[in-house]
Design a protein around this motif. Sequence first.
Motif, short mmCIF file in Angstrom:
data_model
loop_
_atom_site.label_atom_id
_atom_site.label_comp_id
_atom_site.label_asym_id
_atom_site.label_seq_id
_atom_site.Cartn_x
_atom_site.Cartn_y
_atom_site.Cartn_z
N ALA A 191 51.95 37.76 43.46
CA ALA A 191 50.77 38.57 43.74
C ALA A 191 50.45 39.53 42.60
CB ALA A 191 50.95 39.35 45.04
N ASN A 192 51.48 40.18 42.04
CA ASN A 192 51.24 41.13 40.96
C ASN A 192 50.65 40.44 39.73
OD1 ASN A 192 52.13 43.42 42.35
ND2 ASN A 192 54.26 43.10 41.74
N VAL A 193 51.18 39.27 39.40
CA VAL A 193 50.66 38.51 38.26
C VAL A 193 49.23 38.08 38.52
CG1 VAL A 193 50.96 36.44 36.85
CG2 VAL A 193 52.97 37.72 37.63
N ARG A 194 48.96 37.65 39.75
CA ARG A 194 47.61 37.21 40.12
C ARG A 194 46.61 38.35 39.99
NH1 ARG A 194 45.18 37.94 44.67
NH2 ARG A 194 47.10 38.38 45.82
N LYS A 195 47.01 39.53 40.48
CA LYS A 195 46.10 40.68 40.42
C LYS A 195 45.86 41.11 38.97
CE LYS A 195 47.43 42.42 44.97
NZ LYS A 195 48.16 43.47 45.71
N VAL B 78 40.48 38.73 33.82
CA VAL B 78 39.36 37.79 33.91
C VAL B 78 38.04 38.54 34.14
CG1 VAL B 78 38.34 35.94 35.28
CG2 VAL B 78 40.75 35.83 34.65
N ILE B 79 38.08 39.53 35.04
CA ILE B 79 36.86 40.30 35.33
C ILE B 79 36.41 41.07 34.08
CG2 ILE B 79 35.96 42.28 36.62
CD1 ILE B 79 37.66 41.31 38.99
#
Length: 237
Positions: free
Chosen positions: A204-208, A214-215
Amino acid sequence: MKKITIVAILILCIVPFSVYAAESGMPLERAPVDITDNASLQRGAESFVNFCLTCHGASYMRYNRHRDIGYTNEEILEKMVHTGQKVGDLMLSAMRKKEGEEWFGVAPPDLSVIARSRGADWLYTYLKAFYRDDATGTGWNNLVFDRAAMPHVLYQLQGEQKLEVNGDQKSLILDKPGQMTAAEFDKFVGDLVNYMVYLGEPHANVRKELGVKVILFLLGMLALSYFLKKEYWRDIH
């Protein structure tokens, strides 16, 4: 008519959650979840291995994933692997399903995604809500989950609670102190629940973090595209 339909849908969505909370017998406490706190996750991981993994598995998780929260392979083997497994093995329960059914009447569930299924607040309150009940097979009951098959494996730390009923109100009173104070036990359970939240989505931390990058990239491209568009149309006009 359209507005009435929308309101009805919202009510149907909200009611199940309200009923679920009411059936617990006590209000759910807010779990202190912070999956960026590696120290808390490490304490929770070691508690999970020592108190939970004997009966429950976490079969979607490998030991070596704990390098993501600051462990080395050597530390994983020293602090977490107590059954002769390898650092790359799955976190499997030491108890067989048939044994669990014989001892508790039901096989203890896998805890890989329990926090995503039940919710962190539910788990946090549940682990603190055991009390003595001689009417059950284990001698324990739970104010959040009535007649839970699980015994209170943390009673030596928390102590023994008893149930007090005053009309429709139910409360738990500490009858025999444990090895920890109430504040220490709250912190212990908080770390354990924090780890179980991490366990449900270890990336989850890597994804966030990737999502933020990306944003920012897309915003940068939007700005460049805007200025490119202005420059292009300036030559035309």
